[in-house]
Design a protein around this motif. Structure first.
Motif, PDB file in Angstrom:
ATOM      1  N   ASP A 168       7.092  28.243  56.693  1.00 50.05           N
ATOM      2  CA  ASP A 168       7.652  28.665  58.108  1.00 50.05           C
ATOM      3  C   ASP A 168       9.162  28.171  58.353  1.00 50.05           C
ATOM      4  O   ASP A 168       9.812  29.106  59.197  1.00 50.05           O
ATOM      5  N   ALA A 169       9.533  27.023  58.036  1.00 56.52           N
ATOM      6  CA  ALA A 169      10.518  26.710  58.158  1.00 56.52           C
ATOM      7  C   ALA A 169      11.764  27.450  57.602  1.00 56.52           C
ATOM      8  O   ALA A 169      12.710  27.829  58.292  1.00 56.52           O
ATOM      9  N   ILE A 170      11.648  27.904  56.544  1.00 61.86           N
ATOM     10  CA  ILE A 170      12.510  28.905  55.621  1.00 61.86           C
ATOM     11  C   ILE A 170      12.570  30.051  56.704  1.00 61.86           C
ATOM     12  O   ILE A 170      13.848  30.617  56.810  1.00 61.86           O
ATOM     13  N   GLU A 171      11.470  30.626  57.007  1.00 66.93           N
ATOM     14  CA  GLU A 171      11.553  32.037  57.718  1.00 66.93           C
ATOM     15  C   GLU A 171      12.123  31.691  59.180  1.00 66.93           C
ATOM     16  O   GLU A 171      12.980  32.802  59.276  1.00 66.93           O
ATOM     17  N   ASP A 172      11.751  30.464  59.561  1.00 69.06           N
ATOM     18  CA  ASP A 172      12.555  30.526  61.202  1.00 69.06           C
ATOM     19  C   ASP A 172      14.078  30.420  60.978  1.00 69.06           C
ATOM     20  O   ASP A 172      14.659  30.763  61.580  1.00 69.06           O
ATOM     21  N   ALA A 173      14.531  29.380  59.892  1.00 69.39           N
ATOM     22  CA  ALA A 173      15.897  29.093  59.669  1.00 69.39           C
ATOM     23  C   ALA A 173      16.849  30.366  59.253  1.00 69.39           C
ATOM     24  O   ALA A 173      17.874  30.419  59.570  1.00 69.39           O
ATOM     25  N   PHE A 174      16.212  31.071  58.462  1.00 67.11           N
ATOM     26  CA  PHE A 174      16.987  32.148  57.866  1.00 67.11           C
ATOM     27  C   PHE A 174      16.657  33.655  58.346  1.00 67.11           C
ATOM     28  O   PHE A 174      17.343  34.585  58.001  1.00 67.11           O
ATOM     29  N   GLY A 175      15.640  33.767  59.023  1.00 70.92           N
ATOM     30  CA  GLY A 175      15.075  35.002  59.664  1.00 70.92           C
ATOM     31  C   GLY A 175      14.823  35.832  58.385  1.00 70.92           C
ATOM     32  O   GLY A 175      15.126  36.845  58.519  1.00 70.92           O
ATOM     33  N   VAL A 176      14.195  35.491  57.666  1.00 75.21           N
ATOM     34  CA  VAL A 176      13.746  36.128  56.573  1.00 75.21           C
ATOM     35  C   VAL A 176      11.965  36.089  56.525  1.00 75.21           C
ATOM     36  O   VAL A 176      11.429  35.303  57.236  1.00 75.21           O
ATOM     37  N   ASP A 177      11.360  37.126  55.671  1.00 72.06           N
ATOM     38  CA  ASP A 177       9.829  37.119  55.384  1.00 72.06           C
ATOM     39  C   ASP A 177       9.708  36.604  54.178  1.00 72.06           C
ATOM     40  O   ASP A 177      10.452  37.402  53.030  1.00 72.06           O
ATOM     41  N   VAL A 178       9.014  35.625  53.678  1.00 67.86           N
ATOM     42  CA  VAL A 178       8.924  35.132  52.334  1.00 67.86           C
ATOM     43  C   VAL A 178       7.642  35.711  52.009  1.00 67.86           C
ATOM     44  O   VAL A 178       6.458  35.608  52.418  1.00 67.86           O
ATOM     45  N   ASP A 179       7.317  36.649  50.869  1.00 70.07           N
ATOM     46  CA  ASP A 179       6.222  37.115  50.480  1.00 70.07           C
ATOM     47  C   ASP A 179       5.722  36.214  49.648  1.00 70.07           C
ATOM     48  O   ASP A 179       6.108  35.749  48.300  1.00 70.07           O
TER      49      ASP A 179
END
Length: 87
Positions: free
Chosen positions: A51-62
């Protein structure tokens, strides 16, 4: 290693420390001597980290494919770089 890559790895190591509630230090995560699960990253902490990665970088992690990129901070940085490069 480029300064930008080093900064990304440091940022991700800090995120691991935050997601784990301090159970894993950023330094231990960054050292890469042990996998993140071996260091004690729990399933709940994994969710927080993603969640933190997706929020910080604006990506969707599959999370449906190969998860080996999530074993170490350097591999995670390489995976994330691949997600960010096409932009």
């Amino acid at each position: 290693m480029t300064p930008a890559r080093r900064d990304l790895e440091r940022m991700l190591a800090d995120m691991v420390a935050d997601a784990s509630g301090g159970e894993i230090s950023a330094e231990d995560a960054l050292a890469g001597e042990h996998s993140l699960p071996a260091l004690g990253l729990t399933s709940l902490a994994w969710i927080r980290l993603i969640d933190a990665i997706e929020d910080a970088f604006g990506v969707d992690v599959d999370l449906g494919g190969d998860l080996s990129a999530f074993e170490h901070v350097d591999a995670l940085a390489a995976h994330l770089s691949g997600l960010l490069d096409p932009r």
